[in-house]
Design a protein around this motif. Structure first.
Motif, PDB file in Angstrom:
ATOM      1  N   GLN A 128       0.827  -1.207   0.000  1.00 25.28           N
ATOM      2  CA  GLN A 128       0.000   0.000   0.000  1.00 25.28           C
ATOM      3  C   GLN A 128       0.863   1.259   0.000  1.00 25.28           C
ATOM      4  OE1 GLN A 128      -2.651  -0.322   3.332  1.00 25.28           O
ATOM      5  NE2 GLN A 128      -3.754  -2.071   2.472  1.00 25.28           N
ATOM      6  N   LEU A 129       1.915   1.235   0.784  1.00 26.31           N
ATOM      7  CA  LEU A 129       2.814   2.400   0.815  1.00 26.31           C
ATOM      8  C   LEU A 129       3.494   2.612  -0.540  1.00 26.31           C
ATOM      9  CD1 LEU A 129       4.440   1.954   4.348  1.00 26.31           C
ATOM     10  CD2 LEU A 129       2.811   3.727   3.650  1.00 26.31           C
ATOM     11  N   LEU A 130       3.901   1.523  -1.186  1.00 27.59           N
ATOM     12  CA  LEU A 130       4.526   1.639  -2.509  1.00 27.59           C
ATOM     13  C   LEU A 130       3.542   2.197  -3.528  1.00 27.59           C
ATOM     14  CD1 LEU A 130       6.605  -1.669  -2.607  1.00 27.59           C
ATOM     15  CD2 LEU A 130       7.502   0.670  -2.505  1.00 27.59           C
ATOM     16  N   GLU A 131       2.267   1.782  -3.452  1.00 31.49           N
ATOM     17  CA  GLU A 131       1.239   2.311  -4.360  1.00 31.49           C
ATOM     18  C   GLU A 131       1.006   3.799  -4.130  1.00 31.49           C
ATOM     19  OE1 GLU A 131      -2.265  -0.066  -3.893  1.00 31.49           O
ATOM     20  OE2 GLU A 131      -1.318  -1.842  -4.785  1.00 31.49           O
ATOM     21  N   GLU A 132       1.242   4.268  -2.909  1.00 30.16           N
ATOM     22  CA  GLU A 132       1.090   5.685  -2.589  1.00 30.16           C
ATOM     23  C   GLU A 132       2.391   6.461  -2.841  1.00 30.16           C
ATOM     24  OE1 GLU A 132      -0.267   5.879   1.444  1.00 30.16           O
ATOM     25  OE2 GLU A 132      -2.050   4.671   1.022  1.00 30.16           O
ATOM     26  N   ASP A 133       3.327   5.827  -3.565  1.00 25.96           N
ATOM     27  CA  ASP A 133       4.606   6.429  -3.962  1.00 25.96           C
ATOM     28  C   ASP A 133       5.545   6.720  -2.804  1.00 25.96           C
ATOM     29  OD1 ASP A 133       4.009   6.298  -6.653  1.00 25.96           O
ATOM     30  OD2 ASP A 133       3.004   8.253  -6.652  1.00 25.96           O
TER      31      ASP A 133
END
Length: 196
Positions: A128-133
């Motif tokens: 999720q953090l990676l998807e939020e950049d």
């Protein structure tokens, strides 16, 4: 040690090849150990190895850090396992070795299941953090422990607001026509409820 060297090598080769188990060897060596020269030689070899390892440990700072880190991980796992197996305060209440082994294996299974669940939760949060950049540093991930307990409810969660609600009456009737199944039933063989 020098006079027993050949015998020590024979014993070591026998254990390595499986000709004698290490537990049987220890039992034999312990019986009359003060008089047994092989036991004395093995004891001295053990002392030499321990001394060499201690000297290496004292002189090698990276080795000390690795040993400390591994020890901390093992201790963290043991604390977590005791936290998961909270019943009876971790005391095995049965004298039967089989039941004791079962209790320990069940606790290990449950501990590993919770660790696996924690690892899945951590991985999902990282995704999720990676998807939020967000930028994720592998060094930071290396310091995250799967031995998390704050979010786990060991005693479950019980809702009391539904206690006054009456459940609907159970209806055992199904709106399914089972008659085609009865028509397809083969006749029972002779001697099983039908005349020949």
């Amino acid at each position: 040690m020098e006079s027993q060297f050949r015998h020590l090598m024979k014993v070591a080769a026998s254990v390595r090849e499986g000709a004698i188990s290490s537990s049987t060897l220890l039992k034999r060596l312990r019986s009359g150990s003060h008089k047994n020269s092989t036991y004395t030689a093995f004891r001295e070899v053990g002392r030499v190895i321990r001394t060499v390892q201690l000297l290496r440990y004292l002189s090698d700072a990276p080795l000390r850090r690795r040993v400390t880190a591994a020890t901390n991980k093992v201790e963290s796992f043991n604390r977590f396992s005791q936290w998961v197996g909270f019943g009876n305060q971790g005391v095995l209440g049965d004298n039967d070795p089989i039941e004791q082994e079962k209790a320990m294996k069940f606790n290990a299974l449950l501990t590993n299941a919770v660790i696996f669940h924690n690892a899945l939760d951590i991985a999902e949060i990282v995704r999720q953090l990676l998807e939020e950049d967000w930028e994720i540093d592998p060094e930071d991930l290396a310091h995250i422990s799967p031995y998390l307990t704050e979010h786990i409810r060991r005693f479950g969660e019980y809702s009391t607001h539904e206690l006054g609600l009456q459940p609907e009456a159970y209806d055992p009737h199904l709106d399914v026509d089972f008659s085609p199944l009865r028509d397809d039933d083969p006749p029972a063989p002779d001697g099983y409820g039908q005349a020949a």
